[in-house]
Design a protein around this motif. Structure first.
Motif, short mmCIF file in Angstrom:
data_model
loop_
_atom_site.label_atom_id
_atom_site.label_comp_id
_atom_site.label_asym_id
_atom_site.label_seq_id
_atom_site.Cartn_x
_atom_site.Cartn_y
_atom_site.Cartn_z
N MET A 1 -4.89 -8.11 48.35
CA MET A 1 -4.37 -8.30 47.50
C MET A 1 -3.10 -7.79 46.82
O MET A 1 -2.31 -7.42 46.95
CB MET A 1 -4.96 -10.11 46.34
N VAL A 2 -3.69 -6.51 46.84
CA VAL A 2 -3.63 -5.30 46.54
C VAL A 2 -4.03 -4.22 47.99
O VAL A 2 -5.12 -3.91 47.77
CB VAL A 2 -3.73 -4.27 45.18
N TYR A 3 -3.04 -3.82 48.35
CA TYR A 3 -2.81 -2.82 49.17
C TYR A 3 -2.41 -1.84 49.00
O TYR A 3 -1.23 -1.50 48.77
CB TYR A 3 -2.64 -3.26 50.81
N SER A 4 -2.59 -0.10 49.82
CA SER A 4 -2.11 0.95 49.76
C SER A 4 -2.86 2.39 50.51
O SER A 4 -3.87 2.15 50.70
CB SER A 4 -1.97 1.70 47.53
N ASN A 5 -1.53 2.59 50.78
CA ASN A 5 -2.53 3.75 51.73
C ASN A 5 -1.75 5.16 51.30
O ASN A 5 -1.83 6.15 52.05
CB ASN A 5 -2.36 3.51 53.72
N SER A 6 -1.25 5.66 49.96
CA SER A 6 -0.36 6.27 49.47
C SER A 6 -0.18 6.49 48.09
O SER A 6 0.52 7.70 47.18
CB SER A 6 0.95 6.26 50.06
N ALA A 7 -0.75 5.51 47.42
CA ALA A 7 -0.39 5.18 46.12
C ALA A 7 -1.64 6.60 45.69
O ALA A 7 -2.70 7.27 45.80
CB ALA A 7 -0.92 4.20 45.39
N ASN A 8 -1.02 7.25 44.17
CA ASN A 8 -1.59 8.36 43.41
C ASN A 8 -0.92 8.15 42.07
O ASN A 8 0.38 8.86 41.48
CB ASN A 8 -1.16 9.80 43.91
N SER A 9 -1.96 7.64 41.63
CA SER A 9 -1.61 6.76 39.97
C SER A 9 -2.38 7.08 39.64
O SER A 9 -3.81 6.19 39.75
CB SER A 9 -0.75 5.25 40.27
N ASP A 10 -2.10 6.81 37.90
CA ASP A 10 -3.09 7.14 37.16
C ASP A 10 -3.55 5.59 36.50
O ASP A 10 -4.62 4.93 36.19
CB ASP A 10 -3.41 7.81 35.52
N ASP A 11 -2.29 4.24 36.46
CA ASP A 11 -2.56 3.10 36.61
C ASP A 11 -1.81 2.54 37.78
O ASP A 11 -0.82 1.93 37.96
CB ASP A 11 -2.65 2.66 35.16
N ALA A 12 -2.82 2.58 38.76
CA ALA A 12 -2.53 1.73 39.72
C ALA A 12 -2.49 0.19 39.46
O ALA A 12 -1.79 -0.44 40.37
CB ALA A 12 -3.21 1.66 41.22
N ILE A 13 -3.96 -0.75 38.85
CA ILE A 13 -3.54 -2.09 38.61
C ILE A 13 -4.29 -1.78 37.65
O ILE A 13 -5.43 -1.77 37.53
CB ILE A 13 -5.24 -2.77 39.83
N VAL A 14 -3.41 -3.00 37.21
CA VAL A 14 -3.99 -2.89 35.26
C VAL A 14 -4.30 -4.27 34.83
O VAL A 14 -2.81 -5.23 35.03
CB VAL A 14 -2.69 -2.40 34.40
N ASP A 15 -4.94 -4.73 33.65
CA ASP A 15 -4.83 -6.05 33.26
C ASP A 15 -4.20 -7.03 34.47
O ASP A 15 -3.33 -8.12 34.00
CB ASP A 15 -3.63 -5.93 31.91
N VAL A 16 -5.41 -6.93 35.37
CA VAL A 16 -4.61 -8.86 36.34
C VAL A 16 -6.37 -9.63 37.18
O VAL A 16 -6.69 -8.81 37.04
CB VAL A 16 -3.94 -7.60 37.77
N SER A 17 -5.40 -10.56 37.69
CA SER A 17 -7.00 -11.49 37.56
C SER A 17 -6.06 -11.51 39.31
O SER A 17 -5.51 -11.96 39.37
CB SER A 17 -6.81 -12.35 36.85
N ILE A 18 -6.92 -11.44 39.54
CA ILE A 18 -7.41 -11.98 41.38
C ILE A 18 -8.27 -12.96 41.63
O ILE A 18 -8.87 -12.85 41.86
CB ILE A 18 -7.37 -10.49 42.75
N TYR A 19 -7.94 -13.85 42.85
CA TYR A 19 -8.70 -14.93 43.32
C TYR A 19 -7.47 -14.29 44.95
O TYR A 19 -6.74 -14.97 45.19
CB TYR A 19 -7.45 -16.18 42.45
N PRO A 20 -8.77 -13.81 45.57
CA PRO A 20 -8.05 -13.82 46.43
C PRO A 20 -8.34 -15.09 48.02
O PRO A 20 -7.87 -13.97 49.04
CB PRO A 20 -8.83 -12.31 46.88
N ILE A 21 -9.03 -15.69 47.44
CA ILE A 21 -9.70 -16.92 49.01
C ILE A 21 -10.17 -15.82 49.99
O ILE A 21 -10.89 -15.64 49.56
CB ILE A 21 -8.36 -17.53 49.15
N TYR A 22 -8.82 -15.54 50.70
CA TYR A 22 -9.64 -15.54 52.34
C TYR A 22 -9.61 -13.49 52.30
O TYR A 22 -10.52 -13.19 52.92
CB TYR A 22 -9.16 -15.80 53.46
#
Length: 597
Positions: free
Chosen positions: A418-439
């Motif tokens: 649901m969230v993908y990265s091959n380049s993120a360089n971030s102090d806060d990449a995912i914050v306060d997020v609910s994820i229902y990914p199923i498959y």
């Protein structure tokens, strides 16, 4: 005098007696008044008085130039026409400035008075002020060339771009217009062949365009735009492919290749008025771009299936691409990036999103904003990608926050999330997020380009599907991966057979921290694999809590480097094994003091 009196006496006596006095064509009845028929006509006729007596009222038209009474309601309809009004000076209208006299009142150019009754009733336009229009759709039908800026009101429809500010531009193209197609116009002469990533062409009206260049046989064979595909370019722009070093590969051409823009996209927030004046959307209202201003409807909530909702992907992606625009380089005093707001509601997104360099995608709250992935998405489609995955460059300060992500109900192929990265360089990449990914997995990172991949997760709630979700979060960046701040992993049904956190680091000097994490209904909460050859502290876990449904709270796999895992303040809380070290359960219950494994 006596003769005149005698004549009057005879007239009245004749009238009273009915005797004729003058020659006439018809008799005059009692109490009637003789009326001449007019010049050149012999004789008289007679008219009886009305019930109200004299004055008499003419019933004729212009051929009867006698009396004419005005009705109580005023001048009759169409009695006064434009042709009967004396014109004033040019650019004036008739009116009153004092309430007692009619004047010729001047019209200044900015009032656009000829439109007043058509569309501006009640909006209060005044000369010298920027107009406030009911919607962007109405604005596009008007001649607004006299104004430097305009503002639109609320939403006449769900996607009409309401509540936005626009400024007039006289050169260049819209920032929310992107390169669509183009072709090689000059092959160039190059001494190096190969594929070069993250190439930024020079020239043209726009900026921020990057792409992949292929050189074969000493000449360019293709340029493929990637990521946001540049801002503000114009069809016909001839762009130059510059020499340089791209991810360790050097491109050298004695004759520079050129690539010409063929088409650009239609802006989804800005507009052109009826006479061709360009009005660029600017971020004034609310300080951040709002995806509704780019056409998003957010109408997926409550629908029985995706087919009943609008695909908001283009609107949201255009808002992200617009926000990724900047001026010059941040290292030289320029700027780039910002935040895109997705208001309350549920947006259907097909084919995923890419957040550009230094752009954060933000909802209003964890449960207030939802992005629903299309069930028809391809089996390898990542949902939200942080950073351009094809330019092979670091994406600083990119992230997603304050929303819910709901996955596609369709099987996947390979490692997709649901969230993908091959380049993120971030102090806060995912914050306060609910994820229902199923498959899909909740999040997956690969080794970042351009240096260490700093990937921070805070206050994330990952809810795996107990039968099909492969894992929760897999962190494979080079260094400084962090999960903290009250992150939960909890399968809703029976005990889930996957791992909540997979740390598969693949380089030396890696430092990862997992702090304040809660796991329920999972087989393994933290799966730690630190390869041989690492140095220093590799993984630090503190404040991890499980429950009786957890099999292994922490598991250092066999083959992982020893003494590279440090744990403290661990709450086993009935889990089967608190720490499984290289295949053996070495700790149960709670762990207070710092321990290395």
């Amino acid at each position: 005098m006596k003769q005149a009196q005698a004549l009057l006496t005879a007239v009245f006596a004749a009238a009273l007696s009915g005797a004729p006095l003058f020659a006439q064509n018809a008799p005059v009845s009692n109490h009637a008044v003789p009326v001449g028929k007019g010049p050149g006509v012999t004789g008289y006729t007679n008219v009886a008085p009305g019930t109200a007596g004299i004055p008499l009222t003419s019933t004729g038209a212009s051929t009867d130039p006698s009396f004419s009474a005005i009705a109580a309601a005023g001048i009759q309809s169409n009695a006064v026409t434009n042709a009967k009004i004396n014109p004033g000076s040019a650019n004036t209208f008739k009116g009153s400035l004092n309430g007692s006299a009619t004047s010729d009142i001047a019209l200044t150019a900015c009032t656009l008075s000829y439109q007043i009754t058509k569309w501006v009733a009640g909006t209060g336009w005044q000369c010298g002020l920027n107009p406030v229009l009911p919607s962007r759709a109405i604005a596009a039908t008007l001649d607004l060339s006299a104004f430097s800026a305009v503002t639109t009101q609320g939403y006449g429809s769900a996607s009409d771009g309401g509540g936005a500010t626009f400024k007039k531009i006289t050169s260049g193209n819209f920032i929310d217009s992107f390169v669509a197609t183009g072709s090689v116009s000059t092959a160039g002469t190059c001494s190096t062949n190969g594929t070069f990533y993250g190439v930024s062409p020079t020239g043209g009206t726009g900026g921020k365009l990057q792409g992949i260049v292929v050189i074969a046989g000493g000449a360019i064979t293709s340029f493929t735009p990637t990521g946001s595909k540049g801002n503000a370019y114009t069809a016909g722009d001839a762009l130059t492919i510059p020499n340089g070093s791209y991810n360790g590969s050097t491109l050298t051409c004695s004759v520079s290749p050129q690539w010409t823009v063929a088409t650009v996209t239609t802006p989804s927030a800005s507009f052109t008025d009826s006479v061709g004046t360009k009005f660029q959307y600017v971020v004034d209202n609310g300080n951040f771009p709002n995806v509704r201003q780019f056409g998003a409807k957010l109408d997926r909530a409550g629908k029985a299936n995706d087919g009943l909702a609008t695909n908001d992907q283009a609107a949201v992606q255009n808002a992200l691409n617009f926000t990724g625009y900047g001026v010059s380089n941040v290292d030289t005093g320029g700027y780039a990036g910002g935040k895109v707001i997705v208001p309350a509601g549920t947006a259907l997104i097909c084919n995923g999103l890419i957040a550009p360099f230094s752009v954060k995608l933000s909802g209003v709250s964890n449960s207030g904003t939802t992005l629903k992935q299309c069930d028809a998405d391809g089996s390898t489609q990542q949902f939200v990608t942080l950073g351009d995955p094809q330019n092979h460059q670091t994406a600083h300060f990119v992230g997603i926050e304050h929303m819910t992500l709901f996955g596609a109900n369709a099987p996947v192929s390979g490692t997709v999330a649901m969230v993908y990265s091959n380049s993120a360089n971030s102090d806060d990449a995912i914050v306060d997020v609910s994820i229902y990914p199923i498959y899909r997995a909740c999040a997956y990172t690969e080794t970042g380009y351009g240096g260490a991949s700093i990937f921070h997760i805070r206050q994330m709630y990952c809810v795996p599907n107990s039968s099909v979700t492969p894992f929760g979060v897999s962190l494979n960046g080079a260094a400084n991966n962090v999960i903290d701040g009250g992150t939960w992993f909890s399968a809703g049904g029976p005990v889930w057979g996957g791992q909540a956190i997979l740390q598969n680091t693949n380089g030396p000097a890696v430092v990862n921290r997992f702090v304040d994490i809660h796991c329920e209904n999972v087989t393994v909460c933290a799966y730690i694999n630190t390869p041989a050859g690492g140095n220093g502290l590799m993984t630090y876990i503190s404040g991890m809590v499980g429950n009786a449904t957890v099999v292994d709270l922490i598991q250092r796999v066999t083959g992982s480097t020893a003494n590279q895992l440090k744990v403290e303040l661990i709450g086993g809380n009935g889990s089967n094994c608190t720490v499984r070290n290289a295949g053996s359960c070495v700790a149960t219950g709670n762990i207070i003091d710092t321990t290395k494994y």
